[in-house]
Design a protein around this motif. Structure first.
Motif, mmCIF file in Angstrom:
data_model
loop_
_atom_site.group_PDB
_atom_site.id
_atom_site.type_symbol
_atom_site.label_atom_id
_atom_site.label_comp_id
_atom_site.label_asym_id
_atom_site.label_seq_id
_atom_site.Cartn_x
_atom_site.Cartn_y
_atom_site.Cartn_z
ATOM 1 N N GLY A 192 -3.303 12.418 15.681
ATOM 2 C CA GLY A 192 -4.344 13.181 15.005
ATOM 3 C C GLY A 192 -4.322 13.041 13.499
ATOM 4 N N ARG A 193 -3.261 12.437 12.949
ATOM 5 C CA ARG A 193 -3.170 12.262 11.490
ATOM 6 C C ARG A 193 -3.174 10.781 11.089
ATOM 7 N N PHE A 194 -2.571 9.951 11.904
ATOM 8 C CA PHE A 194 -2.455 8.520 11.589
ATOM 9 C C PHE A 194 -3.362 7.710 12.514
ATOM 10 N N THR A 195 -3.864 6.595 12.000
ATOM 11 C CA THR A 195 -4.684 5.689 12.791
ATOM 12 C C THR A 195 -4.239 4.250 12.535
ATOM 13 N N GLY A 197 0.779 -1.229 0.000
ATOM 14 C CA GLY A 197 0.000 0.000 0.000
ATOM 15 C C GLY A 197 0.807 1.272 0.000
ATOM 16 N N GLY A 198 2.114 1.164 0.068
ATOM 17 C CA GLY A 198 2.913 2.375 -0.005
ATOM 18 C C GLY A 198 2.864 2.985 -1.386
ATOM 19 N N TYR A 252 -3.332 -2.397 9.794
ATOM 20 C CA TYR A 252 -3.444 -1.244 8.907
ATOM 21 C C TYR A 252 -2.854 -0.002 9.555
ATOM 22 N N LEU A 253 -2.455 0.925 8.702
ATOM 23 C CA LEU A 253 -2.093 2.266 9.154
ATOM 24 C C LEU A 253 -2.681 3.255 8.159
ATOM 25 N N GLN A 254 -3.693 3.968 8.598
ATOM 26 C CA GLN A 254 -4.300 5.023 7.782
ATOM 27 C C GLN A 254 -3.536 6.308 8.045
ATOM 28 N N MET A 255 -3.011 6.900 6.990
ATOM 29 C CA MET A 255 -2.201 8.105 7.116
ATOM 30 C C MET A 255 -2.862 9.245 6.362
ATOM 31 N N ASN A 256 -3.258 10.277 7.087
ATOM 32 C CA ASN A 256 -3.895 11.450 6.505
ATOM 33 C C ASN A 256 -3.025 12.676 6.707
ATOM 34 N N VAL A 293 -1.536 1.887 4.463
ATOM 35 C CA VAL A 293 -0.649 0.743 4.301
ATOM 36 C C VAL A 293 -1.193 -0.430 5.096
ATOM 37 N N SER A 294 -0.942 -1.628 4.587
ATOM 38 C CA SER A 294 -1.447 -2.844 5.205
ATOM 39 C C SER A 294 -0.298 -3.794 5.500
ATOM 40 N N CYS A 295 -0.549 -4.682 6.442
ATOM 41 C CA CYS A 295 0.441 -5.699 6.797
ATOM 42 C C CYS A 295 -0.310 -7.009 6.997
ATOM 43 N N ALA A 296 -0.125 -7.921 6.058
ATOM 44 C CA ALA A 296 -0.774 -9.228 6.139
ATOM 45 C C ALA A 296 0.143 -10.186 6.887
ATOM 46 N N ALA A 297 -0.400 -10.796 7.926
ATOM 47 C CA ALA A 297 0.397 -11.686 8.766
ATOM 48 C C ALA A 297 0.006 -13.138 8.532
ATOM 49 N N SER A 298 1.000 -14.003 8.570
ATOM 50 C CA SER A 298 0.746 -15.438 8.513
ATOM 51 C C SER A 298 1.658 -16.122 9.526
#
Length: 122
Positions: free
Chosen positions: A65-68, A8-9, A79-83, A20-25
Motif C-alpha cells: 500500500g506504500r511501495f510500488t 535515486g536514493g 523502479y521502486l516508488q516509495m510513498n 529509486v531506479s535500477c538500470a540494467a545492462s
C-alpha cells in the motif's frame, strides 16, 4: 557482462516519497525476475518487492500500500516508488535479477545484484 546500477536514493522526512531506479545492462528485464531488497545496519537483507517476467508483483507486508514496483522493458530499468516513508524504511536498497520466471522475496534466490543506493528517512 551483467550490470545493475541503482540510483535515486537520498534523505527524506517521514511521510515523504522517493523513487529509486535500477538500470540494467547485459540482462533484458523482460526475461528476468527482478526484485528490490534492503538492508539496515546489523540486520539481515530483506525482500521489499518483486516483479516477475510477466509483470506479476509481490510485496512485503511492511510496505504494502506504500511501495510500488514497476519496470520499463524498453528502457531496461526497474523502479521502486516509495510513498509515506517511515524511519524504519531507512536502509541500503538493492536491486537484483535472476533469469528464473519468479523468484519472489527470498534474496538467496537471486544471482545478480547492484551496488545499492542509500535511503534515509528521518
Amino acid at each position: 557482462h551483467v550490470q545493475l546500477v541503482e540510483s535515486g536514493g537520498g534523505s527524506v522526512q517521514a511521510g515523504g516519497s522517493l523513487r529509486v531506479s535500477c538500470a540494467a545492462s547485459g540482462l533484458p528485464l523482460r526475461f528476468n525476475s527482478m526484485g528490490w531488497f534492503r538492508q539496515a545496519p546489523g540486520k539481515e537483507r530483506e525482500g521489499v518487492a518483486a516483479i516477475t517476467r510477466d509483470g506479476g508483483t509481490t510485496y512485503a507486508d511492511s510496505v504494502k500500500g506504500r511501495f510500488t514496483i514497476s519496470k520499463d522493458n524498453a528502457k531496461n530499468t526497474l523502479y521502486l516508488q516509495m510513498n509515506s516513508l517511515k524511519p524504519e524504511d531507512s536502509a541500503m536498497y538493492y536491486c537484483a535479477a535472476d533469469p528464473v520466471r519468479a523468484r519472489g522475496l527470498d534474496y538467496k534466490r537471486y544471482n545478480y545484484w547492484g551496488q545499492g543506493t542509500q535511503v534515509t528517512v528521518s
